[in-house]
Motif scaffolding. Structure first.
Motif, PDB file in Angstrom:
ATOM      1  N   LEU A 119      18.813  18.449  16.042  1.00  0.00           N
ATOM      2  CA  LEU A 119      18.675  17.453  14.993  1.00  0.00           C
ATOM      3  C   LEU A 119      18.907  16.095  15.636  1.00  0.00           C
ATOM      4  O   LEU A 119      19.817  15.934  16.449  1.00  0.00           O
ATOM      5  N   GLY A 120      18.075  15.126  15.325  1.00  0.00           N
ATOM      6  CA  GLY A 120      18.212  13.810  15.927  1.00  0.00           C
ATOM      7  C   GLY A 120      17.730  12.711  15.012  1.00  0.00           C
ATOM      8  O   GLY A 120      17.485  12.929  13.826  1.00  0.00           O
ATOM      9  N   LEU A 121      17.574  11.532  15.590  1.00  0.00           N
ATOM     10  CA  LEU A 121      17.152  10.342  14.849  1.00  0.00           C
ATOM     11  C   LEU A 121      15.806   9.842  15.334  1.00  0.00           C
ATOM     12  O   LEU A 121      15.446  10.015  16.500  1.00  0.00           O
ATOM     13  N   VAL A 122      15.100   9.193  14.437  1.00  0.00           N
ATOM     14  CA  VAL A 122      13.835   8.539  14.756  1.00  0.00           C
ATOM     15  C   VAL A 122      13.744   7.292  13.886  1.00  0.00           C
ATOM     16  O   VAL A 122      14.282   7.272  12.772  1.00  0.00           O
ATOM     17  N   TYR A 123      13.098   6.262  14.392  1.00  0.00           N
ATOM     18  CA  TYR A 123      12.855   5.048  13.603  1.00  0.00           C
ATOM     19  C   TYR A 123      11.462   5.164  12.984  1.00  0.00           C
ATOM     20  O   TYR A 123      10.473   5.323  13.703  1.00  0.00           O
ATOM     21  N   ILE A 124      11.392   5.069  11.656  1.00  0.00           N
ATOM     22  CA  ILE A 124      10.127   5.179  10.932  1.00  0.00           C
ATOM     23  C   ILE A 124       9.969   3.959  10.028  1.00  0.00           C
ATOM     24  O   ILE A 124      10.889   3.593   9.303  1.00  0.00           O
ATOM     25  N   ALA A 125       8.794   3.361  10.056  1.00  0.00           N
ATOM     26  CA  ALA A 125       8.463   2.266   9.149  1.00  0.00           C
ATOM     27  C   ALA A 125       7.645   2.852   8.001  1.00  0.00           C
ATOM     28  O   ALA A 125       6.496   3.240   8.184  1.00  0.00           O
ATOM     29  N   ASN A 126       8.257   2.948   6.841  1.00  0.00           N
ATOM     30  CA  ASN A 126       7.563   3.559   5.708  1.00  0.00           C
ATOM     31  C   ASN A 126       6.766   2.518   4.927  1.00  0.00           C
ATOM     32  O   ASN A 126       6.932   1.319   5.135  1.00  0.00           O
ATOM     33  N   PRO A 127       5.909   2.963   4.018  1.00  0.00           N
ATOM     34  CA  PRO A 127       5.055   2.028   3.278  1.00  0.00           C
ATOM     35  C   PRO A 127       5.794   1.001   2.425  1.00  0.00           C
ATOM     36  O   PRO A 127       5.206  -0.004   2.025  1.00  0.00           O
ATOM     37  N   ALA A 128       7.082   1.208   2.159  1.00  0.00           N
ATOM     38  CA  ALA A 128       7.832   0.265   1.323  1.00  0.00           C
ATOM     39  C   ALA A 128       8.247  -0.993   2.078  1.00  0.00           C
ATOM     40  O   ALA A 128       8.674  -1.962   1.462  1.00  0.00           O
ATOM     41  N   ASN A 129       8.111  -1.016   3.398  1.00  0.00           N
ATOM     42  CA  ASN A 129       8.570  -2.195   4.142  1.00  0.00           C
ATOM     43  C   ASN A 129       7.505  -3.297   4.103  1.00  0.00           C
ATOM     44  O   ASN A 129       6.309  -3.029   4.031  1.00  0.00           O
ATOM     45  N   ALA A 130       7.962  -4.526   4.164  1.00  0.00           N
ATOM     46  CA  ALA A 130       7.081  -5.689   4.004  1.00  0.00           C
ATOM     47  C   ALA A 130       6.057  -5.843   5.124  1.00  0.00           C
ATOM     48  O   ALA A 130       5.047  -6.524   4.945  1.00  0.00           O
ATOM     49  N   ALA A 131       6.294  -5.219   6.265  1.00  0.00           N
ATOM     50  CA  ALA A 131       5.376  -5.352   7.403  1.00  0.00           C
ATOM     51  C   ALA A 131       4.327  -4.235   7.457  1.00  0.00           C
ATOM     52  O   ALA A 131       3.482  -4.238   8.344  1.00  0.00           O
ATOM     53  N   PHE A 132       4.374  -3.304   6.522  1.00  0.00           N
ATOM     54  CA  PHE A 132       3.451  -2.170   6.548  1.00  0.00           C
ATOM     55  C   PHE A 132       2.021  -2.641   6.265  1.00  0.00           C
ATOM     56  O   PHE A 132       1.768  -3.320   5.275  1.00  0.00           O
ATOM     57  N   LEU A 133       1.094  -2.304   7.155  1.00  0.00           N
ATOM     58  CA  LEU A 133      -0.310  -2.701   6.991  1.00  0.00           C
ATOM     59  C   LEU A 133      -1.154  -1.576   6.405  1.00  0.00           C
ATOM     60  O   LEU A 133      -2.158  -1.833   5.754  1.00  0.00           O
ATOM     61  N   GLY A 134      -0.790  -0.345   6.677  1.00  0.00           N
ATOM     62  CA  GLY A 134      -1.500   0.794   6.112  1.00  0.00           C
ATOM     63  C   GLY A 134      -2.764   1.164   6.853  1.00  0.00           C
ATOM     64  O   GLY A 134      -3.079   0.646   7.925  1.00  0.00           O
ATOM     65  N   ASP A 135      -3.484   2.077   6.244  1.00  0.00           N
ATOM     66  CA  ASP A 135      -4.685   2.663   6.814  1.00  0.00           C
ATOM     67  C   ASP A 135      -5.813   1.635   6.897  1.00  0.00           C
ATOM     68  O   ASP A 135      -5.887   0.701   6.100  1.00  0.00           O
ATOM     69  N   ALA A 136      -6.668   1.837   7.865  1.00  0.00           N
ATOM     70  CA  ALA A 136      -7.904   1.067   8.039  1.00  0.00           C
ATOM     71  C   ALA A 136      -8.811   1.909   8.919  1.00  0.00           C
ATOM     72  O   ALA A 136      -8.364   2.899   9.512  1.00  0.00           O
ATOM     73  N   SER A 137     -10.048   1.540   9.025  1.00  0.00           N
ATOM     74  CA  SER A 137     -10.955   2.286   9.901  1.00  0.00           C
ATOM     75  C   SER A 137     -10.519   2.112  11.353  1.00  0.00           C
ATOM     76  O   SER A 137      -9.848   1.129  11.707  1.00  0.00           O
ATOM     77  N   ASP A 138     -10.903   3.052  12.210  1.00  0.00           N
ATOM     78  CA  ASP A 138     -10.590   2.947  13.637  1.00  0.00           C
ATOM     79  C   ASP A 138     -11.141   1.648  14.215  1.00  0.00           C
ATOM     80  O   ASP A 138     -10.479   0.984  15.017  1.00  0.00           O
ATOM     81  N   ALA A 139     -12.343   1.260  13.793  1.00  0.00           N
ATOM     82  CA  ALA A 139     -12.956   0.024  14.298  1.00  0.00           C
ATOM     83  C   ALA A 139     -12.154  -1.200  13.873  1.00  0.00           C
ATOM     84  O   ALA A 139     -11.934  -2.114  14.674  1.00  0.00           O
TER      85      ALA A 139
END
Length: 190
Positions: A119-139
């Protein structure tokens, strides 16, 4: 949630009383271990996919023109390869500052490539954070990466280091490979 997650991470008390903790890195933590660690092992986590969906206002972009860096997105049946580091809690001051742009410490199971799990830790930026850009096309993601730069350098260098690190680990990540193909198209045009 604001961009700056230092205070939020400092209020988390996961692993209190432990003198050693495993940390899983899936982005720049794979190739840029600018912190003290006791041990380093190739590893993976399950149920998560790496995605270039997080904005970088402080490293690979600016507040006016953020870059794109990776975060994890929950996905049933997926797995994400990276690097695990055995660290002491003193390292969190540095890591919390480094990962302050929307990333929160989460607890999850880490599976080591050589066998075993912890069991360990990881840093995750979830969609609730102000810097989240989200999905977009690969291009679109590739164009964004090709044009962004910040105090830590070009966004495309971040991408290249990550792609190289995954190749060195012998790992195949379709998201990274598809964006890489789009970046090559842009480079040929430039």
């Amino acid at each position: 949630m604001s961009h700056d997650t230092i205070i939020a991470n400092q209020s988390l008390h996961r692993f209190d009383g432990h003198d050693r903790i495993w940390l899983f890195g899936y982005g720049s933590l794979i190739w840029k271990a600018d912190f003290s660690y006791i041990e380093r092992r190739a590893a993976r986590i399950h149920g998560w996919s790496r995605r270039f969906w997080q904005g970088s206002h402080d490293h690979r972009g600016t507040p006016e023109s953020p870059g794109r860096v990776v975060t994890l997105v929950a996905e049933a049946g997926a797995s994400c390869a990276g690097m695990a580091y055995l660290i002491t809690p003193e390292v969190f001051d540095h890591l919390d500052h480094r990962e302050k742009n929307g990333y929160l410490r989460e607890t999850l199971a880490i599976e080591f490539k050589a066998g075993g799990h912890e069991l360990g830790l990881v840093y995750i930026a979830n969609p609730a954070n102000a810097a989240f850009l989200g999905d977009a096309s690969d291009a679109d993601i590739a164009r964004h990466i090709a044009n962004a730069k910040g105090p830590s350098g070009l966004n495309r260098d971040y991408f290249r280091h990550l792609a190289d690190a995954l190749r060195e680990l012998g790992e195949h990540d379709p998201h990274i490979e598809h964006i890489g193909q789009e970046l090559q198209k842009i480079t040929r045009v430039d």
